[in-house]
Write a protein that holds these residues in place. Sequence first.
Motif, PDB file in Angstrom:
ATOM      1  N   TYR A  81      -4.101  -1.924  -8.486  1.00  0.00           N
ATOM      2  CA  TYR A  81      -3.395  -0.801  -7.863  1.00  0.00           C
ATOM      3  C   TYR A  81      -2.008  -0.598  -8.472  1.00  0.00           C
ATOM      4  O   TYR A  81      -1.464   0.505  -8.423  1.00  0.00           O
ATOM      5  CB  TYR A  81      -3.319  -0.979  -6.346  1.00  0.00           C
ATOM      6  N   LYS A  88      -9.171   1.484  -2.675  1.00  0.00           N
ATOM      7  CA  LYS A  88      -8.890   2.864  -2.298  1.00  0.00           C
ATOM      8  C   LYS A  88      -7.906   3.502  -3.292  1.00  0.00           C
ATOM      9  O   LYS A  88      -8.111   4.628  -3.756  1.00  0.00           O
ATOM     10  CB  LYS A  88      -8.309   2.894  -0.873  1.00  0.00           C
ATOM     11  N   ILE A  89      -6.840   2.782  -3.617  1.00  0.00           N
ATOM     12  CA  ILE A  89      -5.835   3.348  -4.518  1.00  0.00           C
ATOM     13  C   ILE A  89      -6.438   3.598  -5.903  1.00  0.00           C
ATOM     14  O   ILE A  89      -6.265   4.669  -6.488  1.00  0.00           O
ATOM     15  CB  ILE A  89      -4.608   2.421  -4.626  1.00  0.00           C
ATOM     16  N   TYR A 109       0.847  -1.201   0.000  1.00  0.00           N
ATOM     17  CA  TYR A 109       0.000   0.000   0.000  1.00  0.00           C
ATOM     18  C   TYR A 109       0.882   1.250   0.000  1.00  0.00           C
ATOM     19  O   TYR A 109       0.737   2.133  -0.843  1.00  0.00           O
ATOM     20  CB  TYR A 109      -0.914  -0.051   1.212  1.00  0.00           C
ATOM     21  N   TYR A 118      -6.253  -2.539   0.205  1.00  0.00           N
ATOM     22  CA  TYR A 118      -6.232  -1.105  -0.096  1.00  0.00           C
ATOM     23  C   TYR A 118      -6.364  -0.859  -1.599  1.00  0.00           C
ATOM     24  O   TYR A 118      -6.288   0.267  -2.067  1.00  0.00           O
ATOM     25  CB  TYR A 118      -4.913  -0.486   0.407  1.00  0.00           C
ATOM     26  N   ASP A 164      -8.732   6.570  -5.715  1.00  0.00           N
ATOM     27  CA  ASP A 164      -7.997   7.831  -5.609  1.00  0.00           C
ATOM     28  C   ASP A 164      -7.330   8.203  -6.928  1.00  0.00           C
ATOM     29  O   ASP A 164      -7.093   9.381  -7.194  1.00  0.00           O
ATOM     30  CB  ASP A 164      -6.927   7.741  -4.506  1.00  0.00           C
ATOM     31  N   MET A 165      -7.042   7.197  -7.754  1.00  0.00           N
ATOM     32  CA  MET A 165      -6.427   7.472  -9.062  1.00  0.00           C
ATOM     33  C   MET A 165      -7.476   7.850 -10.101  1.00  0.00           C
ATOM     34  O   MET A 165      -7.149   8.043 -11.264  1.00  0.00           O
ATOM     35  CB  MET A 165      -5.647   6.243  -9.546  1.00  0.00           C
ATOM     36  N   ALA A 193      -2.817   1.272 -11.988  1.00  0.00           N
ATOM     37  CA  ALA A 193      -3.962   2.177 -11.978  1.00  0.00           C
ATOM     38  C   ALA A 193      -3.748   3.347 -12.926  1.00  0.00           C
ATOM     39  O   ALA A 193      -4.701   3.846 -13.537  1.00  0.00           O
ATOM     40  CB  ALA A 193      -4.216   2.687 -10.553  1.00  0.00           C
ATOM     41  N   GLY A 251      -7.976   2.161   4.153  1.00  0.00           N
ATOM     42  CA  GLY A 251      -7.672   3.281   3.283  1.00  0.00           C
ATOM     43  C   GLY A 251      -8.501   4.519   3.539  1.00  0.00           C
ATOM     44  O   GLY A 251      -8.302   5.537   2.892  1.00  0.00           O
ATOM     45  N   TYR A 272       2.391   6.856  -6.803  1.00  0.00           N
ATOM     46  CA  TYR A 272       1.435   7.758  -7.433  1.00  0.00           C
ATOM     47  C   TYR A 272       1.411   9.133  -6.773  1.00  0.00           C
ATOM     48  O   TYR A 272       0.641   9.987  -7.189  1.00  0.00           O
ATOM     49  CB  TYR A 272       0.028   7.151  -7.360  1.00  0.00           C
TER      50      TYR A 272
END
Lengths: 438, 418
Positions: B235, B270-271, A425, B267, B274-275, B238, B303, A432
């Motif tokens: 992720y 979430k990633i 994570y 997560y 968010d992307m 992404a 997340g 990013y």
Amino acid sequence: MKNHRDNMRAILSILCVFISGVIYAQNPAPADTATKRILLLGGYAHIGNGKVIPQSAIGIANGKITFVMDGKNFKPSRLAFDTIIDVYGKQVYPGLIAMNTSLGLSEIEAVRATNDYNETGSLNASARSIIAYNTDSKVTPTVRSNGILLAQITPRGGLVSGQSSVVELDGWNYEDAAYKMDEGIWLNFPSLQTVKAWWVDSEDDQKKRSEKKMADLNELFYEAQSYAAGNNAVYNPNFEAMKGLFSKTKTLYVRCNFVKDILAAIAFGNKFKLRMVLVGARDGWMVTKEIKENNIPVIIMRTHVLPERDDDDIDMPFKLPVLLVKEGIDVAITDDGFWQDRNVPFQAGEAVGYGMDKEDALMSITLTPARILGIDANVGSLETGKDATIIVSSGDILDMKSSDVQMAYIRGKEINLDNIQKQLYRKYMKKYGLKEAE
Amino acid sequence: MLISNGKIIKVGKAINLTVFKIGDLQIIDGTGKHVTAGIIDEHSHIAINEGVNEGTQSVTSEVRIGDVLNPDDVNIYRQLAGGVTTSHLLHGSANAIGGQTALIKLRWGKSAEQLKFENADGFIKFALGENVKQSNWGDNNTTRYPQTRMGVEQVYIDAFTRAKNYDVARKNAASSKSSVMPRRDLELDALAEIINKKRFITCHSYEQGEINMLMHVADSFGFKVNTFTHILEGYKVADKMKAHGVGASTFSDWWAYKYEVMEAIPYNGKIMHDMGLVTAYNSDDAEMARRLNQEAAKAVKYGHVSEEEALKFVTLNPAKLLHIDNKVGSIKEGKDADIVIWNDNPLSVYAKPLKTFVDGICYFDIDRDKQIRERNKVERARLIKKMMDEKSSGGAVQKATLTIDELYHCNDNEKSPR
């Protein structure tokens, strides 16, 4: 001389970066021995026996809980503690205990080489899960991160699967991790219930197979009972392993679900005068009287399952725990897997929506498992004298919406709650340029 | 909220009811309750008869889940009781190119045809990874092409090349009198629809390499992948998924069941969210489908996605992925009245649906469910008494039999004999 020292420093810092990169995808090292005297002050303590203390003070020393009291007016002496931790507004619980797990016996379900829970052959009483238990499983820290600190490592398969052991989810090797070894023997009770489905054989064949298994099972137990009673010239590993069942120092865990099987299992346990636990017991709500009058604890494997029959109440699996608990039966709630065990607290939380008291739900994943395992003198609740095996969450641990375990102690040792999933994570958040929400 | 003729007419803090005659209105007191749009499950295998994988070849785009619907699957009712109103029923993941999917609303009691979501875009199931290369099916399954990820790409290139040639040939023959119309090929028809952007792909996927591969293959044939499902390493790519314009429908926290999921993380959602990817959580499991609201809550846990955004993972976002967000997925005037009334915050483990509406019809009501149980008890007793009376008056008897139905998952490839 100066240049040499600068070079050394440069080399050292490069080495450090290199090492931290190399040890990236590793489990955290097991915790050091507990030496600190710790005070957890102000947290909402859920004792694990049904009671709560809204603003508590919990003392830890030498790996034990030294006191649990109302902390409202507690004025800590700085000299009495090495560390005072402010946990106001947070929830404090005993470390959770997951029963019936293949944690450490399986790493990747589909990959045969990683599975050590199902030995070939049907009578494997002597097989011991503890020596096959992998303390370095990558899965274990992910389960620990949700608050599970002890687990019963359980063999599966066959008629008699083998012996289970209790471990703490921290340790360099299985001896360090072991909490109570070889405490139980696991039995898949031959089912008298035949079913009709295209992927099974005829009901007559099913019946014959079950009858043969029942005969094998009875023969095994009669001979084991004889062995346990007498002096034996010949050493028999299976019978040796089963000796403890007849002196009730070992527990027989019986997997069965259909009502006929539950009754047959109870009768079997009584015949051989065994200390018995029912595992699964999905039809247990139909025979609470028989379960209660024989004082048999029940381990429920998942509330998150579908009802057995098309016309069963649609919420039967959710309310099964409370249907048993209200008849006075000891109920532990757990899962039936390994990676899934991180959701054990939510399996317990599910029952709350269907009538179970929240603190009773907590008890089903703390003190009741401890009692069933015979370790409740030392663990399973926040009580003076017990192991300081404790978790602190910012929110309600039974609800996925609010569960957030921030601290964990096993016998007073602070546990690193990191795991490879958190590492990945962070790695990709960094890639990013994303920021973690507060 | 005012509902009429299956649609949400008005939503607001207060609605002027004086224009209605009181007798015309059914008023439901929602004081202290929560209301959400019905949950949409992008990846489900319920309500399907006799098999979910046409596993004979790796390209079976001609088969259709819509031909084998089972409206009597009690899981439809159980999922209504969990707040689900729309399910996307998929072919399994045995093949690189599987069958055409079926989108249904959970109209419990209606016929198979009546379950189908009207005028929905057509989708098709693709799959990547271990199931497609038969990695975990034992030593008797090592000859069907593809057996490696290398072969999976070749299957796609070959299939789409054949489809493109077929499509061009048929178009040419249609517009010219001279060339002979190539015979109809149902497999290539479906693939040509994809190339012509009339049919959309939902692709079972795990590892980042294969995800990247399919996006490149799609680009080379001039279309886009619509959704990656499972997408547990989403992720990791992404950014590339965002550039391609594909969405993601994933699990909240499953892992460790196959080698290709060993770097799955909770997560992931979430990633990707968010992307900027449209991110959904699905079930692929009849049990978990009844608790998708709880799965959405795991986006909050892992997340710290906001509660409102997390709820979208199982409502508006799957609606967007399925191109039905103009009709469902949120409580909005003009949308279908697919609504759930909860007794508590829907993201809480303590919450349960009290009523579930599809098209404004209450298909699940927790109080009515209790009455149905009583009715069933009485009916069961009546039938047992009838059987016992028959027996005691000398009628023929047979042993009672417990029949079990199969629950399908992506990788189930057994054939049920008829």
